[in-house]
Design a protein around this motif. Sequence first.
Motif, short mmCIF file in Angstrom:
data_model
loop_
_atom_site.label_atom_id
_atom_site.label_comp_id
_atom_site.label_asym_id
_atom_site.label_seq_id
_atom_site.Cartn_x
_atom_site.Cartn_y
_atom_site.Cartn_z
N GLN A 114 0.83 -1.22 0.00
CA GLN A 114 0.00 0.00 0.00
C GLN A 114 0.86 1.27 0.00
O GLN A 114 1.85 1.33 0.74
N PRO A 115 0.48 2.28 -0.80
CA PRO A 115 1.25 3.54 -0.77
C PRO A 115 1.18 4.16 0.62
O PRO A 115 0.14 4.09 1.27
N LYS A 116 2.28 4.76 1.04
CA LYS A 116 2.32 5.33 2.39
C LYS A 116 2.13 6.85 2.37
O LYS A 116 1.72 7.45 3.36
N TYR A 117 2.46 7.45 1.26
CA TYR A 117 2.47 8.93 1.21
C TYR A 117 1.58 9.44 0.08
O TYR A 117 1.47 8.79 -0.97
N VAL A 118 0.98 10.62 0.28
CA VAL A 118 0.13 11.19 -0.77
C VAL A 118 0.90 11.37 -2.07
O VAL A 118 0.34 11.23 -3.15
N GLN A 119 2.20 11.63 -1.94
CA GLN A 119 3.02 11.80 -3.14
C GLN A 119 2.91 10.55 -4.04
O GLN A 119 2.85 10.67 -5.26
N GLN A 120 2.89 9.38 -3.39
CA GLN A 120 2.79 8.13 -4.18
C GLN A 120 1.40 8.02 -4.82
O GLN A 120 1.28 7.59 -5.97
N LEU A 121 0.37 8.41 -4.07
CA LEU A 121 -0.99 8.35 -4.63
C LEU A 121 -1.10 9.24 -5.86
O LEU A 121 -1.70 8.87 -6.87
N LEU A 122 -0.49 10.42 -5.78
CA LEU A 122 -0.56 11.36 -6.90
C LEU A 122 0.10 10.72 -8.13
O LEU A 122 -0.44 10.80 -9.24
N GLN A 123 1.23 10.08 -7.89
CA GLN A 123 1.93 9.49 -9.04
C GLN A 123 1.16 8.31 -9.62
O GLN A 123 1.15 8.13 -10.83
N GLN A 124 0.50 7.56 -8.75
CA GLN A 124 -0.32 6.44 -9.26
C GLN A 124 -1.44 6.96 -10.16
O GLN A 124 -1.84 6.31 -11.12
N ASP A 125 -1.99 8.13 -9.81
CA ASP A 125 -3.14 8.68 -10.54
C ASP A 125 -2.71 9.71 -11.59
O ASP A 125 -3.57 10.46 -12.09
N ALA A 126 -1.42 9.76 -11.88
CA ALA A 126 -0.87 10.87 -12.68
C ALA A 126 -1.72 11.21 -13.91
O ALA A 126 -2.06 12.38 -14.15
N GLU A 127 -2.09 10.19 -14.69
CA GLU A 127 -2.78 10.41 -15.96
C GLU A 127 -4.09 11.20 -15.76
O GLU A 127 -4.27 12.29 -16.32
N ILE A 130 5.36 17.48 -2.06
CA ILE A 130 4.14 17.32 -2.88
C ILE A 130 4.34 18.04 -4.22
O ILE A 130 4.00 17.52 -5.29
N GLU A 131 4.94 19.20 -4.16
CA GLU A 131 5.21 19.94 -5.40
C GLU A 131 6.12 19.12 -6.32
O GLU A 131 5.90 19.04 -7.53
N ASP A 132 7.14 18.48 -5.72
CA ASP A 132 8.06 17.66 -6.52
C ASP A 132 7.30 16.53 -7.22
O ASP A 132 7.56 16.23 -8.38
N SER A 133 6.36 15.89 -6.49
CA SER A 133 5.69 14.77 -7.16
C SER A 133 4.68 15.27 -8.20
O SER A 133 4.46 14.59 -9.20
N LEU A 134 4.11 16.46 -7.98
CA LEU A 134 3.25 17.02 -9.04
C LEU A 134 4.08 17.31 -10.29
O LEU A 134 3.63 17.10 -11.42
#
Length: 473
Positions: A396-409, A435-439
């Motif tokens: 399971q993803p631990k951080y919102v940054q990972q969730l953002l990347q999973q949903d990138a499209e 968070i900005e970095d993962s966006l």
Amino acid sequence: MVGVEQLYSPLDVEIDKHTLTEYVPAKPLESNLEVVFSVTEKTSITPQLDPCGQLSCGSALKFPFARADYTPMVVLISDAKVLVAADATTETKRVVELTLDIASLGELDYEPGDTVAILPSNSPQVVAQVLQRLNLTQQADSACHVNLALNCAKKSAKVPAHIPALTTPREILTYCVSLRSVPQKQFLSALASYTSELKERSFLASLSSKQGVAHYQTLILERGLCFLDLLELCASCQPTLALLVEHLPRLLPRPYSIANSPLESAHQLRIVYSIRAHNPGVTTSMLEAKVEQYLLQQKPVQLYVYPRMPNAFRYTDRELTSNQILIAVGTGLAPFLGFLEHKQLRQQHATGQTWLYAGAKTPQAMLKQEQLVIWQENSILQHLRLCYSRSSVAEQPKYVQQLLQQDAEQLVELLQQPTTILYVCADGAKISKSIEDSLRCCLQQVLSLDETQATHHLKELRTQGKYREDIWL
Ligand SMILES: Cc1cc2nc3c(=O)[nH]c(=O)nc-3n(C[C@H](O)[C@H](O)[C@H](O)COP(=O)(O)OP(=O)(O)OC[C@H]3O[C@@H](n4cnc5c(N)ncnc54)[C@H](O)[C@@H]3O)c2cc1C
């Protein structure tokens, strides 16, 4: 409740290890201020019910970001609920929701996401200890005023605007000065001259010298030693009240996000605060003491509050027809609870999509998790992604940054729509940066941009008001 023992935690600093054998002590500074007790020294100022020193400073004293026509007013804590219990094993902070009866502020026109400022006070126990060190216990409530010293040569010297014209030592130390701010070198050097014991004096003098820069960096800037810690380390340091007034900064109000919709009640609002288990902050300690008082007495408790000027980080009726991507970490979810409640109360007008990404240490630490799920079921939220940094489930993803990347499209597709606004609220500048970095990575990946182009794109989003951020600390 935070006791004085915890605030005055024993420090494992060996001062000899942080004292240089060779250094050039800073030039001793003349004190520019003096505290003069009234001739009728015995007439103490009658303490009001819950006095607040800075309020008697007159109009010259500005309250940061106060809305026009508003000064701090007494509001009442009319309810207090623990949303999250502290948990040492997962380092989860206790989170409390306060309901404030704001009738005293009149018809306050606010929107979810707006903030109020709370006036803090230093804990009575800490103030009593400082008064004792200053040898002012007997005069703690005696009327006094602060003047420029007779021999003051500094042209720019003035009595700070946050000290009332007529005051008492206890009022100054409780409501006016910050006892936990970062001590400047000049202050350390001044403290050295009020320290009788050689070892302690050398420690303070060396720390404030040009040569002591490395120790200043480690002890003051990295470990965060404040004036109170220095008093504990240097038992023979006995400064004057005038010195503290001159060197300690103003005790500043702290902002808190409104966590409900104004449609719920015109005379009430809610805020949510988290408190650290170790070394808790000044305002949150004060709020904890007030909550304890409220629970004990079962009647409203006073708090000084003023509404702050709004900015773009808000959810108004205009946003009902636009899309929002909400990203929150920890207590940063608080303003979004207000956004979502507002959308719920205006649901028949709400046509926009709202996506929420939220992270907490554990499911128990997620603010109002059940309510979030209900909002999703009732189509207030079109997309809800939650994650837990202390989760033991490896996949399971631990951080919102990972969730953002999973949903990138899908995320970038929604973000590209003209009416979509992205809101980020995290209790820490480092998290917001990450968070900005993962966006940025999402934009690079989906729009096939290089890093510079993606950075430029993010900058554009900010300029257009499509990327809004609330950084708390
Ligand atoms: C626009 C805005 C909105 C905010 N909204 C909220 C809100 O809705 N809820 C909320 O809890 N806070 C919110 N904050 C943060 C809040 O203003 C205080 O900074 C926080 O409550 C700590 O205040 P204190 O006086 O207790 O700590 P201080 O005495 O100022 O503590 C000194 C330092 O210790 C650290 N610290 C102390 N307590 C905490 C904590 N609980 N968590 C993390 N670090 C801490 C911080 O680095 C802080 O600067 C907001 C800040 C801003 C700028």
